[in-house]
Design an enzyme around this catalytic site. Structure first.
Site, PDB file in Angstrom:
ATOM      1  CB  SER A 162     -43.388  -9.182  -2.773  1.00  0.00           C
ATOM      2  OG  SER A 162     -43.005  -7.948  -2.252  1.00  0.00           O
TER       3      SER A 162
HETATM    4  N1  SAH Z   1     -40.978  -4.231  -6.370  1.00  0.00           N
HETATM    5  C1  SAH Z   1     -39.669  -4.840  -6.218  1.00  0.00           C
HETATM    6  C2  SAH Z   1     -39.407  -5.245  -4.797  1.00  0.00           C
HETATM    7  C3  SAH Z   1     -38.305  -4.434  -4.240  1.00  0.00           C
HETATM    8  S1  SAH Z   1     -37.947  -4.626  -2.534  1.00  0.00           S
HETATM    9  C4  SAH Z   1     -39.456  -5.967  -7.198  1.00  0.00           C
HETATM   10  O1  SAH Z   1     -40.375  -6.331  -7.925  1.00  0.00           O
HETATM   11  O2  SAH Z   1     -38.337  -6.472  -7.244  1.00  0.00           O
HETATM   12  C5  SAH Z   1     -38.164  -2.957  -2.005  1.00  0.00           C
HETATM   13  C6  SAH Z   1     -37.216  -1.966  -2.578  1.00  0.00           C
HETATM   14  O3  SAH Z   1     -37.555  -0.696  -2.028  1.00  0.00           O
HETATM   15  C7  SAH Z   1     -35.751  -2.183  -2.238  1.00  0.00           C
HETATM   16  O4  SAH Z   1     -35.035  -2.331  -3.432  1.00  0.00           O
HETATM   17  C8  SAH Z   1     -35.341  -0.911  -1.498  1.00  0.00           C
HETATM   18  O5  SAH Z   1     -34.043  -0.473  -1.793  1.00  0.00           O
HETATM   19  C9  SAH Z   1     -36.380   0.072  -2.010  1.00  0.00           C
HETATM   20  N2  SAH Z   1     -36.591   1.264  -1.199  1.00  0.00           N
HETATM   21  C10 SAH Z   1     -36.652   1.394   0.156  1.00  0.00           C
HETATM   22  N3  SAH Z   1     -36.866   2.680   0.507  1.00  0.00           N
HETATM   23  C11 SAH Z   1     -36.952   3.390  -0.667  1.00  0.00           C
HETATM   24  C12 SAH Z   1     -37.148   4.777  -0.995  1.00  0.00           C
HETATM   25  N4  SAH Z   1     -37.295   5.716  -0.044  1.00  0.00           N
HETATM   26  N5  SAH Z   1     -37.186   5.138  -2.285  1.00  0.00           N
HETATM   27  C13 SAH Z   1     -37.029   4.223  -3.274  1.00  0.00           C
HETATM   28  N6  SAH Z   1     -36.825   2.903  -3.035  1.00  0.00           N
HETATM   29  C14 SAH Z   1     -36.790   2.490  -1.747  1.00  0.00           C
END
Ligand code: SAH
Length: 225
Positions: free
Chosen positions: A66
């Site tokens: 993000s």
């Molecule tokens: N906070 C992260 C942003 C990640 S984007 C950062 O700082 O980089 C969102 C992430 O959520 C993705 O990697 C995706 O694979 C994960 N995601 C989606 N559904 C999920 C679930 N049910 N459990 C764990 N992770 C999930």
């Protein structure tokens, strides 16, 4: 690892923090945490020069990190939990992050919370986050591989739960694993078709829900891959 001379990265990050303050982020705990974490260490070397711009960036596996403004805004909301009311210098207790991605937000969270449990459903990203965080030696960040839709009961009850991916609804497991006085900050599908940011407070009187601004997050998916 991409190398930006650290003095230069400090100056660029300071500008990012000034911009966040100008955009209305007022909590000094958040601004300090955003200043402390070197975002360029978490992105692909080809994107290092965009690391401090207010933009979301690809982190591989079809996922994105993000933009700094959204990370700061969500953490500021988390710190607004009623358990911390009237304590502008306090730290949060245990936090659950759903969607570790590259590990950037988990690292920022480690500056405002006592323990961070962060869960990722894509093995490749879970491992990437491990690699990114290992050199930082953060004893309070616990990276978990699994489906965050069921939360992580062993780490709870949580002072806060923050999701980096948006589903149709906030799973009941998250509400169950939240402490009284705690807060969930998560994107959710809105009835209009887009996504909105939702804040859920667990109070002694029950669960209170507020819908805030429109947001754009990757989908929350069940199961692991
Ligand atoms: N906070 C992260 C942003 C990640 S984007 C950062 O700082 O980089 C969102 C992430 O959520 C993705 O990697 C995706 O694979 C994960 N995601 C989606 N559904 C999920 C679930 N049910 N459990 C764990 N992770 C999930």
């Amino acid at each position: 690892m991409p190398t930006v001379p650290s003095m230069a990265s400090d100056a660029i990050r300071n500008r990012m923090v000034q911009r966040l303050a100008g955009q209305g982020i007022g909590d000094v705990r958040v601004l300090r945490a955003m200043m402390a974490v070197e975002r360029h260490l978490f992105v692909d070397s080809a994107l290092v020069n965009q690391a401090y711009e207010d933009t979301s960036l690809p982190i591989g596996f079809g996922q994105t990190i993000s933009k700094p403004n959204v990370v700061a805004r969500m953490i500021e909301l988390l710190l607004g939990a009623s358990a911390l009311a009237g304590q502008p210098d306090a730290r949060l207790g245990r936090i659950l992050e759903v969607g570790t991605g590259c590990g950037y937000q988990a690292t920022v969270l480690s500056h405002v919370a006592s323990e961070v449990y962060s869960i990722e459903r894509l093995r490749g990203l879970h491992e990437r986050a491990r690699t990114n965080i290992r050199p930082l030696r953060l004893a309070t960040v616990h990276l978990l591989f699994g489906d965050g839709m069921v939360g992580y009961a062993k780490g709870g009850p949580y002072a806060g739960i923050i999701a980096a991916a948006g589903g149709d609804a906030v799973p009941q497991a998250w509400i169950d694993q939240l402490a009284v006085g705690g807060r969930i900050v998560a994107p959710m599908q809105s009835t209009g078709g887009g996504q909105v940011l939702v804040v859920i407070d667990k109070t002694p009187a029950g669960v209170q829900r507020r819908v805030l601004e429109a947001v754009h997050f990757v989908p929350l998916k069940s199961g692991i891959a």
